[in-house]
Motif scaffolding. Structure first.
Motif, PDB file in Angstrom:
ATOM      1  N   VAL A  15       1.922  -7.019   4.715  1.00 27.14           N
ATOM      2  CA  VAL A  15       2.839  -6.371   5.665  1.00 27.14           C
ATOM      3  C   VAL A  15       4.178  -7.095   5.689  1.00 27.14           C
ATOM      4  O   VAL A  15       5.240  -6.470   5.717  1.00 27.14           O
ATOM      5  CB  VAL A  15       2.215  -6.296   7.076  1.00 27.14           C
ATOM      6  CG1 VAL A  15       3.177  -5.616   8.042  1.00 27.14           C
ATOM      7  CG2 VAL A  15       0.898  -5.534   7.044  1.00 27.14           C
ATOM      8  N   TYR A  49       6.032  -6.276   2.529  1.00 26.14           N
ATOM      9  CA  TYR A  49       6.572  -4.918   2.677  1.00 26.14           C
ATOM     10  C   TYR A  49       7.848  -4.929   3.518  1.00 26.14           C
ATOM     11  O   TYR A  49       8.843  -4.272   3.188  1.00 26.14           O
ATOM     12  CB  TYR A  49       5.506  -4.038   3.321  1.00 26.14           C
ATOM     13  CG  TYR A  49       5.906  -2.613   3.592  1.00 26.14           C
ATOM     14  CD1 TYR A  49       5.910  -1.652   2.583  1.00 26.14           C
ATOM     15  CD2 TYR A  49       6.249  -2.206   4.889  1.00 26.14           C
ATOM     16  CE1 TYR A  49       6.252  -0.337   2.844  1.00 26.14           C
ATOM     17  CE2 TYR A  49       6.593  -0.901   5.157  1.00 26.14           C
ATOM     18  CZ  TYR A  49       6.594   0.029   4.134  1.00 26.14           C
ATOM     19  OH  TYR A  49       6.938   1.333   4.402  1.00 26.14           O
ATOM     20  N   GLU A  50       7.837  -5.701   4.602  1.00 24.04           N
ATOM     21  CA  GLU A  50       9.009  -5.831   5.478  1.00 24.04           C
ATOM     22  C   GLU A  50      10.193  -6.421   4.706  1.00 24.04           C
ATOM     23  O   GLU A  50      11.328  -5.948   4.814  1.00 24.04           O
ATOM     24  CB  GLU A  50       8.656  -6.733   6.665  1.00 24.04           C
ATOM     25  CG  GLU A  50       9.821  -7.119   7.551  1.00 24.04           C
ATOM     26  CD  GLU A  50      10.086  -6.124   8.670  1.00 24.04           C
ATOM     27  OE1 GLU A  50      11.042  -6.336   9.430  1.00 24.04           O
ATOM     28  OE2 GLU A  50       9.338  -5.136   8.773  1.00 24.04           O
ATOM     29  N   SER A  63      -4.478  -2.857   5.664  1.00 23.23           N
ATOM     30  CA  SER A  63      -3.307  -3.201   4.849  1.00 23.23           C
ATOM     31  C   SER A  63      -3.359  -2.537   3.471  1.00 23.23           C
ATOM     32  O   SER A  63      -2.521  -2.825   2.617  1.00 23.23           O
ATOM     33  CB  SER A  63      -3.185  -4.728   4.698  1.00 23.23           C
ATOM     34  OG  SER A  63      -4.340  -5.278   4.106  1.00 23.23           O
ATOM     35  N   TYR A 116      -0.203  -0.818   2.312  1.00 24.61           N
ATOM     36  CA  TYR A 116       0.878  -1.750   1.973  1.00 24.61           C
ATOM     37  C   TYR A 116       0.708  -2.262   0.544  1.00 24.61           C
ATOM     38  O   TYR A 116       1.687  -2.410  -0.193  1.00 24.61           O
ATOM     39  CB  TYR A 116       0.906  -2.905   2.970  1.00 24.61           C
ATOM     40  CG  TYR A 116       1.230  -2.464   4.375  1.00 24.61           C
ATOM     41  CD1 TYR A 116       2.544  -2.336   4.800  1.00 24.61           C
ATOM     42  CD2 TYR A 116       0.207  -2.157   5.285  1.00 24.61           C
ATOM     43  CE1 TYR A 116       2.850  -1.926   6.093  1.00 24.61           C
ATOM     44  CE2 TYR A 116       0.507  -1.742   6.575  1.00 24.61           C
ATOM     45  CZ  TYR A 116       1.822  -1.618   6.968  1.00 24.61           C
ATOM     46  OH  TYR A 116       2.118  -1.201   8.243  1.00 24.61           O
ATOM     47  N   HIS A 117      -0.539  -2.547   0.160  1.00 20.62           N
ATOM     48  CA  HIS A 117      -0.802  -2.951  -1.221  1.00 20.62           C
ATOM     49  C   HIS A 117      -0.369  -1.845  -2.185  1.00 20.62           C
ATOM     50  O   HIS A 117       0.263  -2.116  -3.215  1.00 20.62           O
ATOM     51  CB  HIS A 117      -2.293  -3.237  -1.415  1.00 20.62           C
ATOM     52  CG  HIS A 117      -2.775  -4.486  -0.755  1.00 20.62           C
ATOM     53  ND1 HIS A 117      -2.516  -5.749  -1.252  1.00 20.62           N
ATOM     54  CD2 HIS A 117      -3.514  -4.674   0.373  1.00 20.62           C
ATOM     55  CE1 HIS A 117      -3.073  -6.654  -0.471  1.00 20.62           C
ATOM     56  NE2 HIS A 117      -3.691  -6.030   0.518  1.00 20.62           N
ATOM     57  N   ASN A 170       1.839   0.589  -1.729  1.00 20.59           N
ATOM     58  CA  ASN A 170       3.287   0.760  -1.732  1.00 20.59           C
ATOM     59  C   ASN A 170       3.987  -0.340  -2.529  1.00 20.59           C
ATOM     60  O   ASN A 170       4.875  -0.064  -3.350  1.00 20.59           O
ATOM     61  CB  ASN A 170       3.804   0.789  -0.291  1.00 20.59           C
ATOM     62  CG  ASN A 170       5.298   0.982  -0.203  1.00 20.59           C
ATOM     63  OD1 ASN A 170       6.073   0.057  -0.430  1.00 20.59           O
ATOM     64  ND2 ASN A 170       5.722   2.192   0.124  1.00 20.59           N
ATOM     65  N   LEU A 171       3.587  -1.577  -2.305  1.00 14.77           N
ATOM     66  CA  LEU A 171       4.263  -2.708  -2.952  1.00 14.77           C
ATOM     67  C   LEU A 171       4.053  -2.719  -4.461  1.00 14.77           C
ATOM     68  O   LEU A 171       4.996  -2.942  -5.233  1.00 14.77           O
ATOM     69  CB  LEU A 171       3.768  -4.020  -2.343  1.00 14.77           C
ATOM     70  CG  LEU A 171       4.247  -4.307  -0.919  1.00 14.77           C
ATOM     71  CD1 LEU A 171       3.411  -5.420  -0.297  1.00 14.77           C
ATOM     72  CD2 LEU A 171       5.723  -4.681  -0.905  1.00 14.77           C
TER      73      LEU A 171
END
Length: 449
Positions: free
Chosen positions: A198, A201-202, A351, A354-355, A357-358
């Motif tokens: 997270v 991602y931020e 999460s 997020y994995h 997306n990244l």
């Protein structure tokens, strides 16, 4: 770095003594000021430290005097070019000191019978600082020496922790601007399986939106990561595969619980899950081959199958601390590794997204699992990775250290690597430091494990 004053034995001794002996003193009992200081000597370590070691506070909110405490160790190789790792210990509420001396840092306690003096420290030849600059930070607020003078700040959460860490890192680079161009990786284990992706991602979103300064973000890595309670709670198939429960109990539990063990539903599922837990009641969950010790040891128990995903309180094993042998106690009777008094809300339930997306955006990811951890079993970690539906680039194979199998690995598309660490527990570098150091060195060098 020239303007940073040296700190000698007496300055840092107070801080470390508070950690080591579990003192009732709070940070407000000490003289506190913003500082970024070089540490040249440590109590318990013979002679000057053979590395560049700094500690201090970074302000997150100057109005409320909200500050996060950190340790920073420069790479022993080439600090101007080597990657910068931000290491986040799990919990939430476990101190950075835990990561520093029990997991990836350059120091280790000498495990010996306690004689009433300061515990002795020794150099860790498998420190991750061999190949990287590493920041260890006490996070979230209320962990370790991090504090605020505003009581509302202590009500925190996953999302607030991430915002605070982003601000911490921004201000840390103001203090250490020479590291802004170094490749940046966010790292951690256990509950940091939520925080790390997270936060990454931020940071990635900040880079895309023109946030200043621009971090040289390259990726992230997480070990035995808490990710999603439905995936993480694969205790039953793990216990069966390790020979800890019978075939009959496994089949009965699998059928009655419909393969879902996080929140048992139905009377028969509950009965079978109770039988499973009874079979495992004298097993150390964080490493099933190690002796079951009280929480005061460096290797605490884990609470499985709840939405909180938190460590149990100390001495939850029911074993009287004073009756335990030296391999359980460690070096000090009353050492506390984590603060469970923090007011924390787990507002990120998964999460996984997020994995996805990244890695789809090109950031590298290393997911590793000590294969003898029943708290966050590798079975569940493999399952959520499969759910991403990434093509396999390099299929399942052994990876070696000194010609011996150190674990097994598989590489996926989108720069995602999974690895097991053979014989390791929940905090893999604590149990297999040599193997984990080799794993890190290869991965950050873009070499196959």
């Amino acid at each position: 770095m020239e303007g940073r004053k040296p700190v000698f034995y007496h300055d840092i001794a107070l801080l470390l003594l508070l950690v080591w002996v579990g003192s009732s003193l709070s940070i407000s009992d000490c003289i506190v000021a913003d500082f970024s200081a070089r540490v040249e000597f440590l109590p318990g370590f013979e002679g000057p430290l053979p590395l560049d070691f700094f500690s201090g506070y970074i302000s997150v909110d100057e109005v409320n005097e909200y500050r996060l405490f950190y340790y920073f160790i420069k790479s022993e190789n080439n600090p101007t070019k080597d990657p910068l790792l931000l290491w986040l210990t799990g919990g939430p509420g476990c101190t950075a000191f835990s990561g520093l001396v029990f997991e990836t840092g350059p120091l280790r306690f000498k495990v010996e019978e306690y004689n009433g003096t300061l515990p002795a420290l020794q150099f860790n030849p498998y420190s991750w600082t061999k190949v990287a600059n590493v920041i260890y930070v006490d996070s979230p607020i209320g962990t370790g020496f991090s504090y605020s003078k505003s009581p509302p700040d202590y009500a925190t959460s996953d999302s607030k922790t991430v915002k605070d860490l982003h601000k911490f890192l921004t201000n840390w680079f103001i203090e250490y601007p020479e590291f802004l161009s170094n490749p940046l990786y966010i790292a951690g284990d256990s509950y940091s399986g939520i925080t790390v992706p997270v936060l990454t991602y931020e940071i990635a979103n900040g880079i895309d939106s023109g946030y200043r300064p621009v971090f040289n973000l390259k990726g992230y890595l997480v070990g035995n990561p808490v990710t999603d309670v439905e995936f993480d709670s694969q205790l039953v198939p793990f216990a069966h595969g390790m020979g800890l429960i019978s075939d009959e109990l496994f089949e009965a539990t699998k059928i009655s619980c419909n393969g879902k063990y996080a929140f048992p539903k139905g009377s028969q599922c509950n009965v079978n899950m109770q039988a499973v837990h009874e079979c495992l009641s004298r097993i150390n969950p964080v490493h099933i081959l190690e002796p079951l010790c009280p929480f005061a040891s460096p290797r605490p128990r884990v609470e499985i199958g709840t939405g909180l995903r938190r460590w149990l309180h100390e001495n939850s094993s029911g074993i009287p601390l004073q009756s335990t042998p030296i391999f359980c106690r460690g070096t000090v009777k009353e050492w506390k590794r984590c603060n469970y008094g923090i007011n924390f809300k787990a507002d990120v339930t998964s999460s996984v997204v997020y994995h996805y997306n990244l890695t789809m955006r090109g950031y590298s990811a290393l997911i590793y699992s000590g294969d003898h951890d029943s708290g966050v079993p590798f079975i569940g970690t493999q399952a959520w990775i499969r759910s991403l539906e990434f093509p396999i680039i390099d299929d399942w194979r052994a990876w070696l250290v000194d010609g011996q199998v150190a674990g097994y690995t598989r590489k996926y598309a989108n720069n995602l690597t999974f690895a097991t660490v053979k014989g390791a527990g929940h905090t893999a570098p604590e149990y297999k430091p040599k193997e984990c150091a080799a794993m890190l060195k290869r991965w950050i060098s873009n070499e196959p494990l």
